[in-house]
Design a protein around this motif. Structure first.
Motif, mmCIF file in Angstrom:
data_model
loop_
_atom_site.group_PDB
_atom_site.id
_atom_site.type_symbol
_atom_site.label_atom_id
_atom_site.label_comp_id
_atom_site.label_asym_id
_atom_site.label_seq_id
_atom_site.Cartn_x
_atom_site.Cartn_y
_atom_site.Cartn_z
ATOM 1 N N ASP A 1 37.621 116.283 8.991
ATOM 2 C CA ASP A 1 36.508 116.533 9.910
ATOM 3 C C ASP A 1 35.140 116.643 9.253
ATOM 4 N N ILE A 2 35.067 117.135 8.043
ATOM 5 C CA ILE A 2 33.779 117.416 7.426
ATOM 6 C C ILE A 2 33.330 116.294 6.496
ATOM 7 N N GLY B 1 23.805 120.774 10.400
ATOM 8 C CA GLY B 1 22.919 119.811 11.038
ATOM 9 C C GLY B 1 23.615 118.828 11.956
ATOM 10 N N ASP B 2 24.912 118.951 12.152
ATOM 11 C CA ASP B 2 25.676 118.038 13.006
ATOM 12 C C ASP B 2 25.439 118.398 14.475
ATOM 13 N N LEU C 1 26.323 121.761 16.644
ATOM 14 C CA LEU C 1 25.243 122.560 17.196
ATOM 15 C C LEU C 1 25.525 122.871 18.667
ATOM 16 N N ARG C 2 26.039 121.892 19.404
ATOM 17 C CA ARG C 2 26.380 122.114 20.811
ATOM 18 C C ARG C 2 27.373 123.261 20.944
#
Length: 145
Positions: free
Chosen positions: A35-36, A138-139, A143-144
């Motif tokens: 994922d990262i 910063g993704d 953030l959502r």
């Protein structure tokens, strides 16, 4: 592992045994790779996060007496559905800093992340959290959340 039922459906279990800690590291590594840092150009960073230097730094945070990092698993019933790495800084006004927060892919997209976050925040409030901070890198997707 210590279990606390802090949400109607989500249980938080802290990895305290060697087996639990090994499983946490395995899931953390899989999360970083999946994922990262999944792209080829992320390879150098992934090697760092899977390596001994990062591991020893994290273990030092987990082993200190004050402001200790926790290895937590989220469970729904008997099923493990994700994990988190929070630190509650009582020296910084009770900030709970989330180094990592992961809901396993097969449980995403249906409100499970919000339920896990609610359970985690309840767990942290019981330990003196005044507010929480998440490292989202910063993704916009993170953030959502």
């Amino acid at each position: 592992m210590e279990e606390r039922n802090l949400n109607n459906h989500i249980t938080i279990c802290e990895a305290r045994t060697q087996a639990g800690v090994r499983r946490f590291w395995a899931e953390l590594g899989a999360y970083h790779a999946r994922d990262i840092l999944p792209r080829d150009e992320d390879r150098e960073n992934l090697v760092y996060f899977l390596g001994e230097e990062y591991r020893s730094q994290i273990e030092a945070l987990r082993e200190r007496e004050r402001d200790r990092l926790h290895f937590l698993f989220f469970r729904r019933g008997e099923e493990e559905i994700g994990f988190a790495m929070p630190v509650i800084y009582d020296r910084e006004d009770g900030k709970c800093f989330l180094l990592e927060f992961c809901v396993y892919p097969q449980f995403r997209g249906n409100g499970t992340g919000r339920a896990c976050a609610a359970a985690l925040l309840a767990w942290a409030r019981e330990r003196g959290m005044a507010y929480a901070e998440l490292n989202y890198g910063g993704d916009p997707r993170r953030l959502r959340f």
